[in-house]
Enzyme design. Structure first.
Site, PDB file in Angstrom:
ATOM      1  N   ASP A  13       6.962  -1.626  16.818  1.00 51.22           N
ATOM      2  CA  ASP A  13       8.309  -2.094  16.536  1.00 51.22           C
ATOM      3  C   ASP A  13       8.143  -3.536  16.040  1.00 51.22           C
ATOM      4  OD1 ASP A  13      11.171  -2.214  16.604  1.00 51.22           O
ATOM      5  OD2 ASP A  13      11.024  -3.305  18.488  1.00 51.22           O
ATOM      6  N   ASP A  15      10.967  -6.473  15.866  1.00 53.31           N
ATOM      7  CA  ASP A  15      11.661  -7.485  16.669  1.00 53.31           C
ATOM      8  C   ASP A  15      11.416  -7.254  18.162  1.00 53.31           C
ATOM      9  OD1 ASP A  15      12.764  -8.607  14.324  1.00 53.31           O
ATOM     10  OD2 ASP A  15      14.372  -7.137  14.337  1.00 53.31           O
ATOM     11  N   CYS A  96      14.651   1.272   8.941  1.00 54.64           N
ATOM     12  CA  CYS A  96      15.931   1.955   8.825  1.00 54.64           C
ATOM     13  C   CYS A  96      16.995   0.886   8.601  1.00 54.64           C
ATOM     14  CB  CYS A  96      16.237   2.731  10.110  1.00 54.64           C
ATOM     15  SG  CYS A  96      17.949   3.319  10.145  1.00 54.64           S
TER      16      CYS A  96
END
Length: 168
Positions: A13, A15, A96
Site C-alpha cells: 500500500d 499511504d 484506484c
C-alpha cells in the site's frame, strides 16, 4: 507459460506504508517516506521480489486533487526510490482513482489491482506478500490469493522479519 517463469512480488500500500499518511497526500512537499522504507525495499529486491504498489486514491474521485497531481507525486516517489537504489518504474504502480460510492471493481478490498499486476508481470501470488496498514489492504490480498498478508501500524517502520518465511 510454465510456473518456473512466474515472479514473486511484494505488494505495498502507499499511504501509511511507503509514506506517512497525513490524509490525502498529493503534494511533493507533504510526501514524507516512512522510516526504514528504502532499506526494507532494497532487502526485498535483494531477495528477488518485484515491488508493486497498490493504492486507493479516492481523493481523485472526490475532487480533492487531480490525476495530474497524483502522477507528479508518483514520479517524485519513483525518482527518490531510484536514487536510493530501488528498481521501480511507473508500470509497477497500480491505483484506484474512484471514490468509494462509485462502487468500482478496483478499490481495495477488491483484488483487481493485484490481479492486474499478476497479469502484467506473471506474478506467483501464492509465493508473494502484501503489506498494508488497513484491513481493506489485507482483505484484498486474501481475496487475490496472496500467500502472506501483513498488517502494520500506519506510518510505522516495516520490520525485516516481514520477509521471514518467504522464499529466498
Amino acid at each position: 507459460m510454465g510456473e518456473k517463469n512466474l515472479k514473486k512480488a511484494i505488494f505495498l500500500d502507499r499511504d501509511g506504508v511507503i509514506n506517512k499518511d497525513h490524509g490525502y497526500v498529493y503534494k511533493v512537499e507533504e510526501f514524507e517516506f516512512v522510516d526504514g522504507i528504502f532499506e526494507f525495499l532494497k532487502e526485498a529486491q535483494n531477495r528477488g521480489y518485484l515491488l508493486i504498489v497498490v493504492t486507493n486514491q479516492s481523493g481523485i474521485g472526490r475532487g480533492y486533487y487531480t490525476l495530474k497531481d497524483f502522477e507528479k507525486l508518483t514520479e517524485y516517489m519513483i525518482q527518490k526510490m531510484q536514487e536510493n537504489g530501488i528498481k521501480i518504474s511507473k508500470e509497477q504502480i497500480f491505483f484506484c482513482p474512484h471514490a468509494p460510492e462509485e462502487k468500482c471493481k478496483c478499490r481495495k478490498p477488491e483484488p483487481k489491482m493485484i490481479f492486474d499486476a499478476k497479469e502484467k508481470f506473471d506474478i506467483d501470488l501464492k509465493n508473494s506478500c502484501l503489506i498494508g496498514d488497513k484491513i481493506s489492504d489485507i482483505e484484498a490480498g486474501i481475496r487475490a490469493g496472496v500467500g502472506k498478508n501483513i498488517l502494520i501500524a500506519k506510518n510505522s517502520k516495516i520490520s525485516m522479519e516481514a520477509l521471514d518465511g518467504l522464499q529466498k
